[in-house]
Design a protein around this motif. Sequence first.
Motif, PDB file in Angstrom:
ATOM      1  N   SER A 148       0.835  -1.193   0.000  1.00  0.00           N
ATOM      2  CA  SER A 148       0.000   0.000   0.000  1.00  0.00           C
ATOM      3  C   SER A 148       0.871   1.245   0.000  1.00  0.00           C
ATOM      4  CB  SER A 148      -0.908   0.008   1.237  1.00  0.00           C
ATOM      5  OG  SER A 148      -1.614   1.222   1.323  1.00  0.00           O
ATOM      6  N   ASP A 149       0.522   2.222  -0.846  1.00  0.00           N
ATOM      7  CA  ASP A 149       1.330   3.431  -0.932  1.00  0.00           C
ATOM      8  C   ASP A 149       1.280   4.276   0.318  1.00  0.00           C
ATOM      9  OD1 ASP A 149       0.734   4.055  -4.473  1.00  0.00           O
ATOM     10  OD2 ASP A 149       2.241   2.854  -3.458  1.00  0.00           O
ATOM     11  N   ASN A 150       0.274   4.079   1.167  1.00  0.00           N
ATOM     12  CA  ASN A 150       0.179   4.943   2.356  1.00  0.00           C
ATOM     13  C   ASN A 150       0.411   4.180   3.643  1.00  0.00           C
ATOM     14  OD1 ASN A 150      -2.211   3.588   2.009  1.00  0.00           O
ATOM     15  ND2 ASN A 150      -3.509   5.266   2.702  1.00  0.00           N
ATOM     16  N   VAL A 151       1.207   3.120   3.554  1.00  0.00           N
ATOM     17  CA  VAL A 151       1.722   2.444   4.745  1.00  0.00           C
ATOM     18  C   VAL A 151       3.213   2.266   4.558  1.00  0.00           C
ATOM     19  CG1 VAL A 151       1.663   0.406   6.218  1.00  0.00           C
ATOM     20  CG2 VAL A 151      -0.426   1.187   5.106  1.00  0.00           C
ATOM     21  N   ILE A 152       3.992   2.723   5.529  1.00  0.00           N
ATOM     22  CA  ILE A 152       5.432   2.519   5.503  1.00  0.00           C
ATOM     23  C   ILE A 152       5.782   1.615   6.671  1.00  0.00           C
ATOM     24  CG2 ILE A 152       7.704   3.589   5.626  1.00  0.00           C
ATOM     25  CD1 ILE A 152       6.454   6.161   4.558  1.00  0.00           C
ATOM     26  N   LEU A 153       6.286   0.432   6.357  1.00  0.00           N
ATOM     27  CA  LEU A 153       6.716  -0.506   7.382  1.00  0.00           C
ATOM     28  C   LEU A 153       8.235  -0.442   7.494  1.00  0.00           C
ATOM     29  CD1 LEU A 153       4.662  -3.749   6.669  1.00  0.00           C
ATOM     30  CD2 LEU A 153       4.150  -1.917   8.278  1.00  0.00           C
ATOM     31  N   LEU A 154       8.723  -0.321   8.710  1.00  0.00           N
ATOM     32  CA  LEU A 154      10.156  -0.384   8.934  1.00  0.00           C
ATOM     33  C   LEU A 154      10.466  -1.661   9.697  1.00  0.00           C
ATOM     34  CD1 LEU A 154       9.488   3.030   9.575  1.00  0.00           C
ATOM     35  CD2 LEU A 154      11.877   2.831   8.912  1.00  0.00           C
ATOM     36  N   SER A 155      11.434  -2.395   9.205  1.00  0.00           N
ATOM     37  CA  SER A 155      11.806  -3.618   9.886  1.00  0.00           C
ATOM     38  C   SER A 155      12.816  -3.353  10.993  1.00  0.00           C
ATOM     39  CB  SER A 155      12.376  -4.624   8.893  1.00  0.00           C
ATOM     40  OG  SER A 155      13.423  -4.060   8.151  1.00  0.00           O
ATOM     41  N   ASP A 156      13.349  -2.150  11.068  1.00  0.00           N
ATOM     42  CA  ASP A 156      14.312  -1.822  12.117  1.00  0.00           C
ATOM     43  C   ASP A 156      14.060  -0.406  12.614  1.00  0.00           C
ATOM     44  OD1 ASP A 156      16.380  -1.575  13.850  1.00  0.00           O
ATOM     45  OD2 ASP A 156      17.972  -2.068  12.443  1.00  0.00           O
ATOM     46  N   MET A 157      13.098  -0.241  13.521  1.00  0.00           N
ATOM     47  CA  MET A 157      12.814   1.081  14.078  1.00  0.00           C
ATOM     48  C   MET A 157      13.925   1.556  15.005  1.00  0.00           C
ATOM     49  SD  MET A 157      10.087   2.559  12.915  1.00  0.00           S
ATOM     50  CE  MET A 157       9.593   3.739  14.173  1.00  0.00           C
ATOM     51  N   ASP A 158      14.878   0.659  15.336  1.00  0.00           N
ATOM     52  CA  ASP A 158      16.012   1.081  16.145  1.00  0.00           C
ATOM     53  C   ASP A 158      16.786   2.216  15.479  1.00  0.00           C
ATOM     54  OD1 ASP A 158      15.529  -0.662  18.177  1.00  0.00           O
ATOM     55  OD2 ASP A 158      16.966  -2.181  17.521  1.00  0.00           O
ATOM     56  N   LEU A 159      16.690   2.303  14.168  1.00  0.00           N
ATOM     57  CA  LEU A 159      17.405   3.359  13.454  1.00  0.00           C
ATOM     58  C   LEU A 159      17.009   4.743  13.939  1.00  0.00           C
ATOM     59  CD1 LEU A 159      16.959   2.045   9.801  1.00  0.00           C
ATOM     60  CD2 LEU A 159      18.970   1.776  11.252  1.00  0.00           C
ATOM     61  N   LEU A 160      15.775   4.886  14.400  1.00  0.00           N
ATOM     62  CA  LEU A 160      15.221   6.202  14.701  1.00  0.00           C
ATOM     63  C   LEU A 160      15.085   6.480  16.190  1.00  0.00           C
ATOM     64  CD1 LEU A 160      12.438   6.247  11.948  1.00  0.00           C
ATOM     65  CD2 LEU A 160      14.827   6.906  11.757  1.00  0.00           C
ATOM     66  N   THR A 161      15.598   5.579  17.028  1.00  0.00           N
ATOM     67  CA  THR A 161      15.530   5.823  18.471  1.00  0.00           C
ATOM     68  C   THR A 161      16.475   6.953  18.864  1.00  0.00           C
ATOM     69  OG1 THR A 161      17.265   4.195  18.924  1.00  0.00           O
ATOM     70  CG2 THR A 161      14.960   3.416  19.004  1.00  0.00           C
ATOM     71  N   ASN A 162      16.269   7.474  20.062  1.00  0.00           N
ATOM     72  CA  ASN A 162      17.158   8.510  20.584  1.00  0.00           C
ATOM     73  C   ASN A 162      18.612   8.051  20.556  1.00  0.00           C
ATOM     74  OD1 ASN A 162      14.869  10.060  21.202  1.00  0.00           O
ATOM     75  ND2 ASN A 162      14.708   9.189  23.252  1.00  0.00           N
ATOM     76  N   GLU A 163      18.821   6.767  20.799  1.00  0.00           N
ATOM     77  CA  GLU A 163      20.179   6.220  20.855  1.00  0.00           C
ATOM     78  C   GLU A 163      20.863   6.233  19.498  1.00  0.00           C
ATOM     79  OE1 GLU A 163      22.304   2.162  22.574  1.00  0.00           O
ATOM     80  OE2 GLU A 163      20.221   2.079  21.881  1.00  0.00           O
ATOM     81  N   ASN A 164      20.092   6.035  18.429  1.00  0.00           N
ATOM     82  CA  ASN A 164      20.704   5.800  17.120  1.00  0.00           C
ATOM     83  C   ASN A 164      20.415   6.845  16.053  1.00  0.00           C
ATOM     84  OD1 ASN A 164      21.979   3.208  17.681  1.00  0.00           O
ATOM     85  ND2 ASN A 164      19.902   2.408  17.837  1.00  0.00           N
ATOM     86  N   ILE A 165      19.530   7.801  16.302  1.00  0.00           N
ATOM     87  CA  ILE A 165      19.150   8.731  15.242  1.00  0.00           C
ATOM     88  C   ILE A 165      20.327   9.591  14.784  1.00  0.00           C
ATOM     89  CG2 ILE A 165      18.394  10.624  16.739  1.00  0.00           C
ATOM     90  CD1 ILE A 165      16.003  10.965  14.767  1.00  0.00           C
ATOM     91  N   GLY A 166      21.331   9.747  15.635  1.00  0.00           N
ATOM     92  CA  GLY A 166      22.502  10.537  15.269  1.00  0.00           C
ATOM     93  C   GLY A 166      23.563   9.752  14.524  1.00  0.00           C
ATOM     94  N   GLU A 167      23.354   8.450  14.337  1.00  0.00           N
ATOM     95  CA  GLU A 167      24.340   7.622  13.659  1.00  0.00           C
ATOM     96  C   GLU A 167      24.145   7.683  12.142  1.00  0.00           C
ATOM     97  OE1 GLU A 167      26.819   5.989  15.184  1.00  0.00           O
ATOM     98  OE2 GLU A 167      26.120   6.827  17.081  1.00  0.00           O
ATOM     99  N   ALA A 168      25.259   7.598  11.426  1.00  0.00           N
ATOM    100  CA  ALA A 168      25.236   7.534   9.958  1.00  0.00           C
ATOM    101  C   ALA A 168      24.259   8.578   9.407  1.00  0.00           C
ATOM    102  CB  ALA A 168      24.882   6.119   9.506  1.00  0.00           C
ATOM    103  N   ASP A 169      23.373   8.173   8.485  1.00  0.00           N
ATOM    104  CA  ASP A 169      22.372   9.076   7.911  1.00  0.00           C
ATOM    105  C   ASP A 169      20.978   8.788   8.459  1.00  0.00           C
ATOM    106  OD1 ASP A 169      24.185  10.427   6.256  1.00  0.00           O
ATOM    107  OD2 ASP A 169      24.044   8.874   4.720  1.00  0.00           O
ATOM    108  N   ASN A 170      20.909   8.210   9.642  1.00  0.00           N
ATOM    109  CA  ASN A 170      19.607   7.863  10.212  1.00  0.00           C
ATOM    110  C   ASN A 170      18.714   9.088  10.376  1.00  0.00           C
ATOM    111  OD1 ASN A 170      20.904   5.421  10.397  1.00  0.00           O
ATOM    112  ND2 ASN A 170      20.716   5.222  12.617  1.00  0.00           N
ATOM    113  N   GLY A 171      19.304  10.217  10.729  1.00  0.00           N
ATOM    114  CA  GLY A 171      18.508  11.429  10.914  1.00  0.00           C
ATOM    115  C   GLY A 171      17.889  11.911   9.614  1.00  0.00           C
ATOM    116  N   ILE A 172      18.620  11.793   8.517  1.00  0.00           N
ATOM    117  CA  ILE A 172      18.068  12.165   7.215  1.00  0.00           C
ATOM    118  C   ILE A 172      16.911  11.239   6.860  1.00  0.00           C
ATOM    119  CG2 ILE A 172      18.550  12.346   4.737  1.00  0.00           C
ATOM    120  CD1 ILE A 172      21.377  13.192   5.428  1.00  0.00           C
ATOM    121  N   LEU A 173      17.082   9.949   7.120  1.00  0.00           N
ATOM    122  CA  LEU A 173      15.999   9.002   6.873  1.00  0.00           C
ATOM    123  C   LEU A 173      14.765   9.372   7.681  1.00  0.00           C
ATOM    124  CD1 LEU A 173      14.842   6.353   5.763  1.00  0.00           C
ATOM    125  CD2 LEU A 173      15.925   5.191   7.700  1.00  0.00           C
ATOM    126  N   ALA A 174      14.967   9.770   8.935  1.00  0.00           N
ATOM    127  CA  ALA A 174      13.850  10.123   9.806  1.00  0.00           C
ATOM    128  C   ALA A 174      13.029  11.272   9.243  1.00  0.00           C
ATOM    129  CB  ALA A 174      14.366  10.492  11.197  1.00  0.00           C
TER     130      ALA A 174
END
Length: 206
Positions: A148-174
């Motif tokens: 579905s075009d209006n559902v985005i599933l992420l298999s690794d939400m850890d990318l966007l946690t407070n702990e990891n959002i500053g790593e690599a390009d995770n913030g841009i993805l967010a």
Amino acid sequence: GPDGSSIVTTDRGYGAWREVLDELGIPTRQLKAPLNESALPPGAVLVVVAPDPALIDSEYRSAIQRFQDAGGTVITTAADVGLLGGLGTRAGVAPAEFGVEDVGVQTRFSGVTSLRVSGPAMDGSLGVSRGERLVQTPDTLSVFVSRSDNVILLSDMDLLTNENIGEADNGILAVRLVGDGPVYFDEYVHGFGAGQGIAGLPAGIV
């Protein structure tokens, strides 16, 4: 506080994601009333991460379906989508069994042609094609999408946690995932009520 909440500032929370969006002028709201009692504008983005199963009932599932049918986008995880009623996806299948499909996202940073995402259990390259589309690449399952075009599933939400959002390009993805918003973080499903102050906290925290 509970994991998955945009109110929580510990490692497993998403407060930093909300703050990044606010700083970029992308409107955010924290939803503390039941979804079926809330009026979200068409085109909004609803983030539902690690909801309390006890707070997800048929009324919630109907409300999230109405929101989706009205053009709203839901961001959730492979682990949670079945609990939310499936949302038109193949709920319950393993991430590796999802087909590679594009999801249209109104994005910033459209000049970036690839993102490097990093999390505790994975480290891979997330491809970006046609300037404004995120796609799964063969070497990573860090992000995949439903049919579905209006559902985005992420298999690794850890990318966007407070702990990891500053790593690599995770913030841009967010930022790319939500476009121009408005973004509603569903806090009712974490036990936060509409009350102010102590009255609004989950029962287990008071």
